[in-house]
Design a protein around this motif. Structure first.
Motif, PDB file in Angstrom:
ATOM      1  N   TYR A 245       0.796  -1.130  -0.023  1.00  9.99           N
ATOM      2  CA  TYR A 245       0.032   0.097   0.060  1.00  9.99           C
ATOM      3  C   TYR A 245       0.846   1.275   0.101  1.00  9.99           C
TER       4      TYR A 245
ATOM      5  N   PHE B  49      -8.974   0.502   3.743  1.00 10.71           N
ATOM      6  CA  PHE B  49      -8.556   0.256   2.136  1.00 10.71           C
ATOM      7  C   PHE B  49      -8.908  -1.361   1.974  1.00 10.71           C
TER       8      PHE B  49
ATOM      9  N   PHE C 120     -12.399   2.376   0.231  1.00  4.38           N
ATOM     10  CA  PHE C 120     -11.860   3.016   0.895  1.00  4.38           C
ATOM     11  C   PHE C 120     -12.667   4.031   1.784  1.00  4.38           C
TER      12      PHE C 120
END
Length: 522
Positions: A235, A310, A322
């Motif tokens: 991420y 997320f 999200f």
């Protein structure tokens, strides 16, 4: 090259093929799919040339884009007393990579960070990286990060003679026992950026890497990238800047594909209300519960954090989500109003506080009985211009709550540029920069054990005191980030890196790499 594949699909054409570059620069509302611009697998990176770019001349100060937070509040979380001397004991304490590794085109701030693997420690600064053993021996002297991307097409393959690189991040994926080294590459005008990501094929940081390049559109600059390792993805977060707008971007890169060296897409969300949020990074041998989303946290105002979850779906991207909630915190006043006011000895030049953002990384740990996130940032102190506010957030997947928080101060010293982590028994270590009008900037840390009163840290320990201050006219930029990480082998030893100035001057920073451990962690 072992293998090379070029992917010519532009990120600008993914959502709506007929969109213009200007239109595509606007933030999207739903999940955005971004295909790679390129991927391949490298030869062992030590085989590539990696000369320091002395062909170029001049220095570069990277501009600071801030978002000051309104409001002046009394800090009820400020720690009014110190405890017994910190229990943690220093181990390695050695010189890291200096600014000279950037070549004659030196740069500030330093962007210093590190990661710890099975047998190695990797440090990165602006454009360079080095590999150490856990005893401090240099296994690979500083080389240009861009040399890892030798032969890659586009901005990521500009080569080691170019200084159009910045904001590197190095992490260790302890689940897969792989290294992740990322760096921002940009064009000569600084208007378009690409993300360059290298995932090692083994636990040896000097070996080969699967290499990827991603773009976000012409005229789109992906500033201040930060990364985190999670079981389902790597991420990342960005502050996106175009000629007409700015917004925050969160992206999930397909981890399983990148570990295999196959084509890997990214799925991203844009948020116009956020700034410099951080993705959570997994620490410890216990993964999060199956299917749990990665967490993003940002400093929204001076009374609350925003926490986002997320959930990524690479098979059906439209199913990615999200979503966020507000997490109240004890009120504070930003240090330096988010800007420049950190004093140094022997000069009127003051340093940037970066108090408008949380400091990298956002560390996650699953204790089984509970989950914790820890993070820190700089706030105004009652005794100096800056102290270190830190948080432990629990229950992030349901109803997140600040389990404990505190503002650590140290007399007349200003404390900023912090980084915090937690070991397997719940000990915490908080590293930071320290300075005052009568002392040069230094590297220091404090810490706590679970038996200490909530919201408190122990007496600070100095790691290294710089021999000078940053004195160049207009050279206020400092650090940008530092990094406190945990050794994945014993899950007890902390490793920290930050910058200092050896002697009065400009573009002459050095870094210090240190390890420390609490006797309570066995």
């Amino acid at each position: 090259m072992k293998r090379r594949e070029s992917v010519f699909a532009s990120a600008l054409l993914l959502m709506l093929p007929w969109m213009s570059a200007a239109q595509s620069a606007q933030p999207s509302r739903g999940p955005e799919v971004i295909e790679e611009l390129y991927h391949d697998t490298s030869d062992p990176v030590w085989t590539y040339n990696s000369w320091i770019p002395f062909e170029l001349t001049g220095n570069r100060i990277r501009p600071l884009r801030t978002r000051p937070l309104a409001g002046v509040l009394h800090d009820d979380a400020e720690q009014a007393f110190s405890l017994l001397p910190v229990a943690a004991v220093l181990g390695v304490n050695q010189a890291g990579i200096p600014d000279s590794a950037n070549g004659s085109l030196a740069g500030i701030p330093s962007d210093s960070n590190l990661a710890v693997g099975a047998t190695q420690v990797v440090e990165t600064i602006n454009t360079a990286y080095a590999v150490y053993s856990k005893t401090g021996a240099v296994l690979q002297a500083p080389r240009q990060i861009s040399s890892i991307f030798t032969g890659v097409t586009g901005l990521c393959g500009q080569g080691v003679s170019s200084f159009d690189f910045s904001d590197p991040v190095v992490l260790y994926d302890q689940i897969a026992k792989r290294w992740i080294i990322t760096i921002l590459a940009f064009n000569s005008t600084g208007t378009t950026g690409n993300e360059c990501i290298a995932v090692s094929t083994s636990s040896d940081a000097t070996g080969s890497y699967h290499r990827y390049a991603y773009g976000f559109g012409t005229g789109v600059f992906n500033d201040y990238p930060k990364f985190g390792v999670w079981p389902d993805a790597y991420y990342a977060s960005y502050n996106i800047f175009t000629s007409s707008t700015s917004y925050a971007k969160a992206c999930a890169y397909n981890r399983s594909a990148m570990l295999a060296g196959t084509a890997a897409k990214a799925i991203c969300f844009n948020k116009t209300t956020e700034f410099s949020f951080l993705p959570s990074n997994l620490e410890g041998s216990t993964p999060p519960p199956a299917g749990e989303p990665d967490f993003y946290v940002d400093l929204f105002n001076n009374t609350s954090l925003h926490l986002y979850r997320f959930h990524v779906d690479f098979v059906t991207p439209a199913s990615s989500t999200f979503t966020g909630v507000s997490v109240p915190v004890t009120g504070f006043t930003e240090a330096c109003a988010g800007g420049t006011c950190i004093p140094q000895a022997g000069t009127t030049v003051q340093l940037d506080s970066l108090a408008d953002r949380l400091m990298f990384p956002l560390q996650y740990r699953n204790f089984g009985s509970h989950e914790s996130l820890v993070v820190s940032h700089a706030v105004k102190s009652s005794k100096a211009v800056a102290g270190e506010r830190w948080y432990e957030i629990r229950n992030p997947s349901a109803a997140p709550v600040v389990f404990q928080q505190g503002t650590f101060v140290n007399g007349a010293y200003s404390l900023w540029m912090g980084s915090i982590a937690m070991d397997k028994v719940g000990d915490m270590a908080l590293g930071y920069s320290r300075s005052s009008s009568t002392t040069h900037p230094a590297v220091a840390f404090t810490g706590r054990t679970p038996s200490d009163p909530l919201g408190t840290m122990e007496t600070p320990v100095t790691i290294f005191v710089g021999g000078g201050s940053q004195t160049g006219a207009g050279d206020t930029r400092w650090g940008d980030y530092s990094s406190m990480q945990i050794d994945p082998v014993d899950d007890c030893t902390f490793w920290y890196v930050n910058q200092y100035i050896p002697s009065n001057g400009a573009f002459n920073f050095a870094t210090r790499v240190a390890s420390l451990k609490f006797p309570t962690c066995q």
